[in-house]
Write a protein that holds these residues in place. Structure first.
Motif, short mmCIF file in Angstrom:
data_model
loop_
_atom_site.label_atom_id
_atom_site.label_comp_id
_atom_site.label_asym_id
_atom_site.label_seq_id
_atom_site.Cartn_x
_atom_site.Cartn_y
_atom_site.Cartn_z
N GLU A 13 -8.98 -1.80 -2.75
CA GLU A 13 -7.96 -2.80 -3.05
C GLU A 13 -6.59 -2.18 -3.25
N GLY A 14 -6.56 -0.84 -3.42
CA GLY A 14 -5.30 -0.17 -3.72
C GLY A 14 -5.22 0.22 -5.19
N GLY A 39 -12.56 6.62 -1.68
CA GLY A 39 -11.33 7.40 -1.83
C GLY A 39 -10.18 6.54 -2.28
N THR A 41 -6.18 6.32 -2.14
CA THR A 41 -5.04 6.90 -1.43
C THR A 41 -3.79 6.70 -2.26
N LYS A 331 -0.76 -5.19 -0.83
CA LYS A 331 -0.70 -5.30 0.63
C LYS A 331 -0.24 -6.67 1.12
N VAL A 334 1.20 -6.84 4.64
CA VAL A 334 0.33 -6.82 5.83
C VAL A 334 0.19 -8.23 6.43
N GLY A 414 4.09 -2.36 0.12
CA GLY A 414 4.08 -1.11 0.89
C GLY A 414 3.31 -0.08 0.09
N PRO A 415 2.86 1.01 0.75
CA PRO A 415 2.02 1.98 0.05
C PRO A 415 2.77 2.88 -0.93
#
Ligand code: GDP
Length: 423
Positions: A13-14, A39, A41, A331, A334, A414-415
């Motif tokens: 999910e982030g 993982g 990120t 996100k 997206v 955004g990431p």
């Protein structure tokens, strides 16, 4: 203060980026379950990092990171992860990283058994990440696992290891007809990959109690989401540990404490890696467009993720299971890829429409009931406040908030660490 960042959906999910962002306000970050089977990120001013085992606070100099007793640790993987960070200039010392003496070691035979069983199952496989997680948790409950604290007394490991390896060979050699393992090789592996972490191993409960009493704030970091929880998720397509926030104090080693604040992380759409029921899955062009726009490939395995529209019944259930105080919606940028945005508002199960999240065979038979919301068809990645969003994006957020009955506090577009705003 005790906070928790937990996943509302199927994972990915982030959460990592939210821990990276919010860890600034905490002194200590604790991972409380799972292993290197997923993982996180994190993209920040120091680079792009994939963390499988290390808590995401490791990227902040002044944060202490704890790997809790609820975790399972593949030592070889941990060594590789630490090396990558050190190569990128991140300092990792025993002051900065503490590993519970009660965390369980994921041995090479756990990984091997995971692979042998998935291969045996063929098309009926569970979609395991093949990293030994189910076999090592099974051994924990069989009381035959080695724990990090065992590395502090290698004589006892030398004594116990041959009997455990022989027990494993009953399955590996006699059951799967694979090459038998040698106890001496397992010992060598533990010495090579385990002993360098000796100074990091301690009674992390004691450490956390003292820190808490001294006024430190603690953030618990989950891996995967509510729908992968061993008890409450889409069993048997779950992970092998408890991913929910209520378990965090237990998996962290301080079960007498209660989480004050749970930030539930949820994606603006759905994604699911591996097998199992996923009612709102989108196929064909819609699925392809969404997967590419969201770069939906697994951080741990590189596997393409299944994607779908936002799933209201599943997310509402996830919010309740996590006891979320507020939501971080990630996100949102997206969804700029869609003119009309599909949202799964209910399920059709054998002709009956339900807004509840079922389990077992009923979930497998659930078909999505979609509604379509207006898209905004423009780039929103530069927006840094709710007011800067186009009206359709604001309406999308309100719609989700109404349906899940939980306030959305953070929205990411955004990431990068600063690509978000608060509402
Ligand atoms: P976690 O396991 O919950 O931490 O999630 P993952 O790291 O597996 O997946 C999240 C992915 O989405 C990572 O590649 C992030 O860099 C990326 N990401 C996170 N937030 C955003 C966002 O707001 N927009 C975009 N485009 N990507 C994001």
């Amino acid at each position: 203060m005790l906070g928790c960042i937990a996943g509302i959906n199927w994972g990915d999910e982030g959460k990592g980026r939210m821990v990276d962002l919010l860890s600034e306000g905490y002194d200590i970050v604790v991972r409380y379950q799972g292993g290197n089977n997923a993982g996180h990120t994190v993209v920040n001013d120091r680079g792009r990092f994939i963390l499988n085992l290390l808590p995401s606070g490791i990227l902040r100099e002044n944060t202490v990171n704890v790997m809790g007793p609820g975790m399972v640790i593949d030592l070889e993987h941990l060594r590789g992860e630490v090396k990558k960070l050190r190569d990128a200039g991140i300092d990792i010392t025993p002051e900065h990283l503490k590993i519970s003496d009660k965390a369980v070691i994921c041995m090479p035979y756990h990984k091997l058994l995971d692979i042998l069983e998935e291969d045996r199952l063929g098309d009926a496989k569970f979609g395991s990440t093949r990293r030994g997680i189910a076999p090592v948790y099974a051994d924990k409950y069989m009381k035959k696992a080695f724990r990090m604290g065992d590395l502090l007394d290698m004589d006892s490991v030398r004594r116990k290891l041959p009997a455990v390896v022989e027990w494993k060979n009953l399955l590996i050699r006699d059951g799967y007809k694979s090459q038998a393992l040698e106890s001496s090789k397992m010992l060598e592996w533990l010495e090579t990959y385990g002993l360098p972490f000796k100074e990091y191993i301690c009674d992390t409960s004691e450490y956390l109690w003292n820190a808490y009493d001294g006024g430190s704030s603690i953030l618990f970091e989950a891996q995967l989401g509510a729908l992968r929880d061993i008890d409450f998720g889409i069993y048997p397509y779950t992970t092998s540990s408890s991913t929910i926030a209520a378990y965090a104090p237990i998996g962290a080693g301080i079960p007498d404490k209660k989480v004050d604040h749970v930030i539930g992380v949820m994606k603006a759409y759905s994604s699911c890696v591996g097998e199992g029921p996923f009612a709102s899955e989108l196929f064909g062009d819609q699925g392809h467009i969404l997967r590419e726009a969201g770069c939906e490939y697994g951080a741990a395995t590189g596997r393409p993720r299944r994607v779908g529209g936002f799933d209201v019944p599943a997310s509402r259930y996830g919010v309740r299971m996590q006891g979320a105080s507020c939501i971080a919606l990630t996100k949102l940028d997206v969804l700029s890829c869609f003119e009309k945005i599909p949202v799964c508002r209910a399920y059709d199960i054998d002709g009956e429409i339900t807004e509840s999240f079922p389990s077992g065979e009923r979930l497998i038979r659930a078909k999505p009931v979609y509604e379509y919301l207006d898209g905004w068809s423009c780039d929103i990645s530069g927006c840094r406040s709710y007011d800067q969003l186009p009206a359709a994006a604001r309406e999308y957020i309100s719609h989700i908030q109404r349906n899940i009955s939980c306030p959305i506090r953070y929205v990411s577009v955004g990431p990068g660490r600063d690509e978000y705003f608060e509402i």
